[in-house]
Design an enzyme around this catalytic site. Structure first.
Site, mmCIF file in Angstrom:
data_model
loop_
_atom_site.group_PDB
_atom_site.id
_atom_site.type_symbol
_atom_site.label_atom_id
_atom_site.label_comp_id
_atom_site.label_asym_id
_atom_site.label_seq_id
_atom_site.Cartn_x
_atom_site.Cartn_y
_atom_site.Cartn_z
ATOM 1 N N TYR A 37 -79.181 1.789 -18.888
ATOM 2 C CA TYR A 37 -78.682 0.919 -17.825
ATOM 3 C C TYR A 37 -77.264 1.325 -17.426
ATOM 4 O O TYR A 37 -76.452 1.724 -18.268
ATOM 5 C CB TYR A 37 -78.617 -0.540 -18.304
ATOM 6 N N HIS A 193 -80.177 -13.048 -15.566
ATOM 7 C CA HIS A 193 -80.181 -11.767 -16.277
ATOM 8 C C HIS A 193 -80.144 -11.945 -17.798
ATOM 9 O O HIS A 193 -80.099 -10.952 -18.535
ATOM 10 C CB HIS A 193 -78.994 -10.895 -15.835
ATOM 11 N N ARG A 223 -79.823 0.260 -5.408
ATOM 12 C CA ARG A 223 -79.945 0.796 -6.757
ATOM 13 C C ARG A 223 -81.423 0.892 -7.100
ATOM 14 O O ARG A 223 -82.256 0.325 -6.404
ATOM 15 C CB ARG A 223 -79.219 -0.081 -7.784
ATOM 16 N N ASN A 225 -84.441 0.407 -10.118
ATOM 17 C CA ASN A 225 -84.869 -0.050 -11.424
ATOM 18 C C ASN A 225 -86.287 0.502 -11.624
ATOM 19 O O ASN A 225 -86.932 0.912 -10.662
ATOM 20 C CB ASN A 225 -84.864 -1.570 -11.493
ATOM 21 N N GLU A 265 -88.565 0.346 -8.488
ATOM 22 C CA GLU A 265 -88.056 -0.640 -7.534
ATOM 23 C C GLU A 265 -86.829 -0.072 -6.835
ATOM 24 O O GLU A 265 -85.828 0.238 -7.485
ATOM 25 C CB GLU A 265 -87.647 -1.927 -8.274
ATOM 26 N N TYR A 316 -88.307 -4.387 -24.184
ATOM 27 C CA TYR A 316 -88.102 -5.273 -23.024
ATOM 28 C C TYR A 316 -89.020 -4.909 -21.858
ATOM 29 O O TYR A 316 -89.575 -5.783 -21.179
ATOM 30 C CB TYR A 316 -86.634 -5.211 -22.585
ATOM 31 N N LYS A 317 -89.191 -3.614 -21.632
ATOM 32 C CA LYS A 317 -90.037 -3.184 -20.517
ATOM 33 C C LYS A 317 -91.531 -3.241 -20.848
ATOM 34 O O LYS A 317 -92.370 -2.980 -19.990
ATOM 35 C CB LYS A 317 -89.661 -1.752 -20.088
HETATM 36 C C1 HEM Z 1 -83.408 -7.498 -14.346
HETATM 37 C C2 HEM Z 1 -82.675 -10.286 -10.446
HETATM 38 C C3 HEM Z 1 -78.919 -7.571 -9.138
HETATM 39 C C4 HEM Z 1 -79.400 -5.013 -13.173
HETATM 40 C C5 HEM Z 1 -83.483 -8.525 -13.437
HETATM 41 C C6 HEM Z 1 -84.431 -9.614 -13.493
HETATM 42 C C7 HEM Z 1 -84.215 -10.381 -12.409
HETATM 43 C C8 HEM Z 1 -83.147 -9.798 -11.643
HETATM 44 C C9 HEM Z 1 -84.961 -11.650 -12.030
HETATM 45 C C10 HEM Z 1 -85.472 -9.864 -14.613
HETATM 46 C C11 HEM Z 1 -84.825 -10.580 -15.775
HETATM 47 C C12 HEM Z 1 -85.869 -11.099 -16.759
HETATM 48 O O1 HEM Z 1 -86.271 -10.350 -17.671
HETATM 49 O O2 HEM Z 1 -86.294 -12.255 -16.620
HETATM 50 C C13 HEM Z 1 -81.609 -9.766 -9.745
HETATM 51 C C14 HEM Z 1 -81.112 -10.292 -8.483
HETATM 52 C C15 HEM Z 1 -80.048 -9.535 -8.115
HETATM 53 C C16 HEM Z 1 -79.875 -8.534 -9.154
HETATM 54 C C17 HEM Z 1 -81.683 -11.483 -7.726
HETATM 55 C C18 HEM Z 1 -79.173 -9.638 -6.905
HETATM 56 C C19 HEM Z 1 -78.422 -10.597 -6.591
HETATM 57 C C20 HEM Z 1 -78.719 -6.652 -10.119
HETATM 58 C C21 HEM Z 1 -77.692 -5.658 -10.079
HETATM 59 C C22 HEM Z 1 -77.798 -4.943 -11.209
HETATM 60 C C23 HEM Z 1 -78.931 -5.478 -11.968
HETATM 61 C C24 HEM Z 1 -76.667 -5.463 -8.965
HETATM 62 C C25 HEM Z 1 -76.905 -3.785 -11.529
HETATM 63 C C26 HEM Z 1 -76.489 -3.334 -12.552
HETATM 64 C C27 HEM Z 1 -80.562 -5.423 -13.800
HETATM 65 C C28 HEM Z 1 -81.136 -4.764 -14.965
HETATM 66 C C29 HEM Z 1 -82.297 -5.456 -15.282
HETATM 67 C C30 HEM Z 1 -82.405 -6.547 -14.331
HETATM 68 C C31 HEM Z 1 -80.572 -3.545 -15.679
HETATM 69 C C32 HEM Z 1 -83.314 -5.089 -16.378
HETATM 70 C C33 HEM Z 1 -84.429 -4.321 -15.697
HETATM 71 C C34 HEM Z 1 -85.442 -3.578 -16.543
HETATM 72 O O3 HEM Z 1 -85.110 -2.974 -17.565
HETATM 73 O O4 HEM Z 1 -86.618 -3.536 -16.139
HETATM 74 N N1 HEM Z 1 -82.717 -8.665 -12.301
HETATM 75 N N2 HEM Z 1 -80.848 -8.714 -10.116
HETATM 76 N N3 HEM Z 1 -79.461 -6.513 -11.268
HETATM 77 N N4 HEM Z 1 -81.355 -6.478 -13.443
HETATM 78 FE FE1 HEM Z 1 -81.069 -7.606 -11.800
#
Ligand code: HEM
Length: 343
Positions: A37, A193, A223, A225, A265, A316-317
Site C-alpha cells: 500500500y 478504512h 489511484r 486498487n 479498480e 485481507y484480500k
Molecule cells: C479500502 C472507500 C479513498 C486506500 C477501502 C474500502 C472502502 C474504501 C469502503 C474497504 C474497506 C473494508 O475492508 O471494509 C474509500 C472511499 C474513498 C477512499 C469512499 C474516497 C473518499 C482512498 C484513498 C486511498 C485509499 C485516497 C489512498 C491511499 C485504500 C486501501 C484500501 C482501501 C489501501 C484496502 C484495499 C485492498 O487491499 O483491497 N476504501 N476509499 N482509499 N482504501 Fe479506500
C-alpha cells in the site's frame, strides 16, 4: 468510434470475457514485482487512445451487461443505493459530471442537450431518451444520483466534507470487493478504512485524507486498487457472501486460467462544484488468468507479486485458498527473466 457492446453475464453461467482489444487496454496495475500500500495518487488526466485513460469516465464493451447486472442487484437489494437527505445538491453535481463526460467521450452513444435548466439526455445503448428540469428531482423517474449511476459503469460514493473529515453520505455500490455501503453509510474516512491492515500504521490514510481535503475542482485525481475474484462476478458484497465465498474453495490446477480473475479498480476522485463534496468513482476491470497470460510481461510479473505479498494483505484480500495454486499455474510462463520497473 462506436463500441460493440457484449451480451454476457456476471453470474450463473458467467459468460463474461474480454475481447483481445479489451485485454490490450486492461489497466494492469503493477509497476514492479512486488506490491505494498502507498498513497499512489496521480492527476486524473486524459491519456492515449485505446487506453482506459482515453476518457476520464471510461465506457467499454461491458457497459450494457454491467448496467443489466446493476439493475438485478438493485431489484434484489434496494439498499445498495443510498443517499442522505443533505446530499441532493451533490446528486445533481454528479449527474451533470457523468452526463457531460459520457457525452463528450462517446458522442455515438450519448447526447446531452441543454437549454437553461431544461435538459434532454439520450443514452442509445440503453434505449433512454429523457427530458427533465435540472434541479427538480420530480422530473426524473428516480433521484438524480440513482438515475445516472444506473447508466454509468463502476461504483460511486459521494463523500461530504465537514469538520476536517470526509463522510460517506451517498453511494451506488453494486460491484464492490467485499464491503458494504449499508454498513459504511454515515462513517468517516478513518472509520470506513478501519478494517484495512498495515496502511494506518504507515500513515497512508493520514496523508491521503490531507490530500483529499485540499482536492480542487477541475483537477481530479486517481489511484489503483486491486484484488482477486473467483469467476467474473461483479457483486462480491458481504450481503451475498454466501453466494460467492465458497467459490474460493473450487480452484484447481486445471481451472485456474478460467476461474481466477484479477480485479482492478481505477479509482478517480472529483471535487464537485456546487456541493463541495467529492465523488469517488470505483471503476472495476476483471480479467481471467488465461487472458492475463496472453501478455508475457504480465504473466512474469503477476505471480512474482503474489509470491511476495505481505501475509496481512493475502488475508485481507481473501487470497489464501487459491494463491499458491495460481502461482504454480504461472510457472510455465516465468522464464526467470528480470522485468523492467514501470511497465
Ligand atoms: C479500502 C472507500 C479513498 C486506500 C477501502 C474500502 C472502502 C474504501 C469502503 C474497504 C474497506 C473494508 O475492508 O471494509 C474509500 C472511499 C474513498 C477512499 C469512499 C474516497 C473518499 C482512498 C484513498 C486511498 C485509499 C485516497 C489512498 C491511499 C485504500 C486501501 C484500501 C482501501 C489501501 C484496502 C484495499 C485492498 O487491499 O483491497 N476504501 N476509499 N482509499 N482504501 Fe479506500
Amino acid at each position: 468510434m462506436a463500441i460493440a457492446f457484449k451480451q454476457e453475464t456476471f453470474r450463473d453461467d458467467f459468460s463474461y470475457r474480454n475481447s483481445p482489444g479489451n485485454i490490450r487496454r486492461f489497466p494492469f496495475p503493477f509497476d514492479r514485482d512486488e506490491y505494498m500500500y502507498s498513497v499512489n495518487m496521480e492527476p486524473h488526466v486524459r491519456g492515449r487512445a485505446d487506453t482506459v485513460y482515453e476518457n476520464l469516465i471510461d465506457v467499454d464493451e461491458h457497459y450494457v451487461a454491467e448496467m443489466r447486472d446493476r439493475a438485478l442487484v438493485l431489484k434484489e437489494d434496494p439498499l445498495r443505493y443510498q443517499a442522505l437527505p443533505h446530499m441532493m445538491s451533490a446528486q445533481w453535481d454528479t449527474l451533470e459530471l457523468l452526463m457531460e463526460e459520457q457525452a463528450a467521450g462517446y458522442p455515438d452513444h450519448f447526447t446531452l442537450i441543454r437549454s437553461g435548466d431544461q435538459w434532454r439526455w439520450i443514452n442509445r445503448p440503453l434505449g433512454i431518451d429523457d427530458s427533465f428540469t435540472f434541479g427538480d428531482a420530480s422530473t426524473l423517474p428516480c433521484e438524480p444520483f440513482e438515475y445516472i449511476t444506473r447508466q454509468a459503469q463502476g461504483d460511486f460514493c459521494i463523500v461530504d466534507q465537514r469538520d476536517g473529515n470526509l463522510w460517506m453520505d451517498a453511494g451506488m455500490v453494486t460491484t464492490q470487493a467485499d464491503w458494504s455501503l449499508d454498513f459504511d453509510i454515515g462513517m468517516n474516512f478513518m472509520e470506513w478504512h478501519g478494517p484495512v491492515p498495515l496502511a494506518h500504521q504507515i500513515g497512508v490514510f493520514d496523508r491521503a485524507l490531507k490530500f483529499l481535503l485540499n482536492l480542487q475542482q477541475g483537477k481530479p485525481t486517481r489511484r489503483f486498487n486491486w484484488t482477486m475474484t473467483i469467476n467474473p462476478r461483479l457483486d462480491t458484497s458481504p450481503e451475498n457472501y454466501h453466494k460467492w465465498g465458497p467459490d474460493r474453495t473450487t480452484v484447481t490446477p486445471d481451472n485456474v486460467g478460467e476461474k481466477v480473475h484479477l480485479r482492478v479498480e481505477l479509482q478517480s476522485l472529483w471535487r464537485l462544484p456546487r456541493s463541495n463534496a467529492i465523488l469517488f468513482v470505483i471503476r472495476c476491470y476483471l480479467m481471467n488468468m488465461e487472458e492475463l497470460a496472453t501478455v508475457p510481461k504480465w504473466a512474469r510479473r503477476f505471480p512474482r507479486v503474489l509470491k511476495t505479498l505481505p501475509p496481512e494483505l493475502i488475508d485481507y484480500k481473501g487470497l489464501t485458498r487459491f494463491r499458491e495454486t495460481t502461482i504454480d499455474w504461472f510457472s510455465k510462463y516465468d522464464d526467470g527473466a528480470p522485468t523492467s520497473p514501470g511497465i
